[in-house]
Design a protein around this motif. Structure first.
Motif, short mmCIF file in Angstrom:
data_model
loop_
_atom_site.label_atom_id
_atom_site.label_comp_id
_atom_site.label_asym_id
_atom_site.label_seq_id
_atom_site.Cartn_x
_atom_site.Cartn_y
_atom_site.Cartn_z
N ARG A 213 0.85 -1.19 0.00
CA ARG A 213 0.00 0.00 0.00
C ARG A 213 0.89 1.24 0.00
NH1 ARG A 213 -3.88 -2.58 4.50
NH2 ARG A 213 -5.56 -3.35 3.16
N ARG A 214 0.46 2.27 -0.70
CA ARG A 214 1.26 3.49 -0.84
C ARG A 214 0.69 4.66 -0.03
NH1 ARG A 214 4.88 3.66 -4.90
NH2 ARG A 214 4.58 5.90 -5.20
N LYS A 215 -0.37 4.42 0.73
CA LYS A 215 -0.96 5.48 1.53
C LYS A 215 -0.87 5.11 3.01
CE LYS A 215 -4.18 7.08 -2.03
NZ LYS A 215 -5.58 7.33 -2.39
N PRO A 216 -0.66 6.09 3.90
CA PRO A 216 -0.75 7.52 3.67
C PRO A 216 0.41 8.14 2.90
CG PRO A 216 -0.12 7.10 5.94
CD PRO A 216 -0.44 5.77 5.33
N PHE A 217 1.53 7.44 2.75
CA PHE A 217 2.62 7.91 1.89
C PHE A 217 3.44 6.71 1.47
CE2 PHE A 217 4.40 7.47 5.99
CZ PHE A 217 3.77 8.36 6.84
N ALA A 218 4.11 6.84 0.35
CA ALA A 218 4.89 5.73 -0.20
C ALA A 218 6.18 5.55 0.58
CB ALA A 218 5.20 6.00 -1.67
N PHE A 219 6.61 4.30 0.69
CA PHE A 219 7.90 4.01 1.31
C PHE A 219 9.04 4.51 0.42
CE2 PHE A 219 11.60 1.14 1.29
CZ PHE A 219 12.06 1.37 2.57
N ARG A 220 9.99 5.17 1.03
CA ARG A 220 11.23 5.56 0.35
C ARG A 220 12.41 5.15 1.23
NH1 ARG A 220 11.21 11.70 -1.24
NH2 ARG A 220 13.12 11.06 -2.32
N SER A 221 13.30 4.41 0.66
CA SER A 221 14.47 3.94 1.41
C SER A 221 15.35 5.10 1.83
CB SER A 221 15.27 2.96 0.55
OG SER A 221 16.52 2.68 1.14
N VAL A 222 16.03 4.94 2.95
CA VAL A 222 17.00 5.94 3.37
C VAL A 222 18.12 6.06 2.33
CG1 VAL A 222 18.42 4.32 4.71
CG2 VAL A 222 18.38 6.75 5.33
N LEU A 223 18.37 4.98 1.58
CA LEU A 223 19.37 5.05 0.52
C LEU A 223 18.95 6.03 -0.57
CD1 LEU A 223 20.13 1.22 0.13
CD2 LEU A 223 21.40 2.92 1.47
N GLU A 224 17.64 6.08 -0.87
CA GLU A 224 17.13 7.04 -1.84
C GLU A 224 17.17 8.47 -1.30
OE1 GLU A 224 13.01 8.13 -4.31
OE2 GLU A 224 13.08 6.36 -3.01
N LEU A 225 16.82 8.61 -0.03
CA LEU A 225 16.77 9.95 0.57
C LEU A 225 18.14 10.63 0.55
CD1 LEU A 225 14.43 9.37 3.65
CD2 LEU A 225 13.84 10.10 1.34
N PHE A 226 19.19 9.83 0.59
CA PHE A 226 20.55 10.38 0.58
C PHE A 226 21.32 9.93 -0.67
CE2 PHE A 226 19.37 10.39 5.08
CZ PHE A 226 19.67 11.70 5.42
N SER A 227 20.59 9.78 -1.77
CA SER A 227 21.21 9.24 -2.99
C SER A 227 22.13 10.24 -3.69
CB SER A 227 20.12 8.78 -3.97
OG SER A 227 19.27 9.85 -4.32
N ASP A 228 22.00 11.53 -3.40
CA ASP A 228 22.85 12.51 -4.07
C ASP A 228 24.33 12.29 -3.77
OD1 ASP A 228 20.62 13.65 -5.16
OD2 ASP A 228 20.54 15.36 -3.78
N TYR A 229 24.63 12.04 -2.48
CA TYR A 229 26.02 11.89 -2.08
C TYR A 229 26.30 10.59 -1.34
CZ TYR A 229 25.77 16.88 -3.07
OH TYR A 229 25.56 18.09 -3.68
#
Length: 411
Positions: A213-229
């Motif tokens: 299920r994607r609600k109330p919000f979709a899961f995003r890995s911590v790896l994605e959240l800090f994917s820039d660096y």
């Protein structure tokens, strides 16, 4: 006395009454296991895939204790593709299970008496994984979505005053036992506070792909959240095949960290936590088959949703409150209206587990540090669909008996 003090300490480690109910109940013929967090519904797909993967003669030799380079490269590619991170092979250390990774990390960053903070309710194995060897102490926090910098700062200050400094925060996302997903904003906020205070943050994402299920919000890995660096030095992630690939028996997991000191420390004794070389080869091949993984994950997530809806429908019919899950293999539900009539949570569990016709095992909320008695983690994939229906019918029968008072004399 033949044991050392360390041996006596091991024997004294908590073995809660819930575990005795489970250990006695699992031996009973025809038991319906709605306690164990395993996915038996989709595992035939993984079994077929693994059976098609041949290992070569070199797998009979030693592998790198930290994980063969082929396995770690495969894991880096997999985590980059499916969790949308920026992961390099050298960021990864392989372990024979996420529990081993947590054990080693807690040893690397905690001294005896230090504090590990975990939002509650939490997976009961954390008590063993995070404290048994490090000799740290666990402090239960409010649920992750309630954690704010001021709250964390208050915990930090209290721990310092008590002489038990806070060294590690552990966040399970998606959560076990509630099946909820922590918002990306909350994860960033917790990570930012930890970085400012020099407190390590470990995010256990073992259910990262078991999200239906994607609600109330979709899961995003911590790896994605800090994917820039890539991950900051004080943030670490663990993931393994046990849940998302229905293979808790393989014992294959990965710690992702860009902290050179932490990596050096956890790898020093990796010999004791290594994965068998044939299993490493099989897991590497599985993780690299991107097309197969995409098809499998789609089917697995649908299997989870179907089973979850069955439990939710039962609970709705019984009038039992529950937390609507987004991920994982379980529903966190409140049966306190009936446990009170049974004489307590453990007696309720024991009554279910000792039935002569259809014994049923549920996971105790008290074992998960629930702040209130009467909550249970109901696992919906640890048995077949037919057995799940039978187990729910058995639970429903007990609830009706308790409502009518006809069960009181047996309890």
């Amino acid at each position: 006395m033949t044991l050392s003090q360390q041996g006596r300490d091991t024997l004294a480690f908590p073995n809660r009454e819930f575990m005795k109910v489970y250990q006695d109940g699992i031996k009973r013929r025809g038991v319906v296991n709605m306690c164990l967090a395993e996915n038996h519904v989709s595992r035939h797909l993984v079994h077929k895939k693994l059976a098609s993967i041949r290992v070569d003669e070199s797998s009979l030799s030693y592998a790198d204790y930290c994980g063969d380079s082929d396995l770690r490269a495969a894991a880096a590619q997999f985590l980059t593709t499916f969790l949308k991170g920026r992961v390099a092979t050298d960021d990864i250390t392989a372990f024979n299970g996420v529990g081993s990774a947590l054990l080693q990390l807690s040893l690397a960053v905690c001294d005896p008496g230090d504090t590990v903070a975990v939002p509650g309710p939490f997976y009961y194995g954390f008590l063993r994984d995070l404290t048994a060897f490090s000799k740290a102490r666990i402090q239960c926090l409010p649920p992750a979505h309630q954690l704010t910098p001021p709250l964390l700062q208050g915990v930090y200050d209290d721990c310092m005053l008590a002489g038990h400094p806070l060294k590690l925060v552990v966040l399970c996302n998606p959560d076990n036992p509630t099946g909820t997903v922590t918002s990306p904003e909350s994860v960033r906020s917790i990570a930012s506070w930890c970085a400012q205070r020099g407190v390590h943050l470990m995010i256990d994402e073992i259910y990262a792909l078991s999200v239906y299920r994607r609600k109330p919000f979709a899961f995003r890995s911590v790896l994605e959240l800090f994917s820039d660096y890539g991950l900051p030095p004080f943030v670490h992630q663990v993931w393994g095949l046990s849940k998302d690939f229905c293979s808790s028996g393989l014992r294959c997991a990965f710690l992702v960290s860009r902290n050179a000191e932490v990596n050096a420390a956890v790898r020093k004794f990796a010999y004791f936590f290594q994965i068998g070389h044939p299993i490493q080869q099989q897991c590497a091949a599985l993780l690299l088959d991107t097309a197969w993984v995409r098809g499998y994950v789609k089917q697995m997530q649908q299997d989870l949703l179907d089973a979850c809806c069955m439990v939710e429908s039962f609970l709705d019919g019984a009038g039992a409150p529950y937390v609507k899950p987004q991920a994982g293999f379980f529903v966190w539900c409140n049966l306190s209206s009936w446990t009170r009539k049974a004489g307590g949570e453990i007696r309720f569990l024991r009554e279910l587990a000792s039935d002569d016709v259809a014994p049923v095992l549920l996971c105790s909320g008290l074992a998960c540090e629930s702040p209130e008695e009467g909550w249970f983690r109901v696992c919906f994939t640890a048995c077949s669909t037919a057995d799940l229906k039978k187990g729910l019918a058995r639970v429903g029968g007990l609830l009706k008996d308790l409502d009518s008072g006809s069960r009181q004399s047996r309890l």
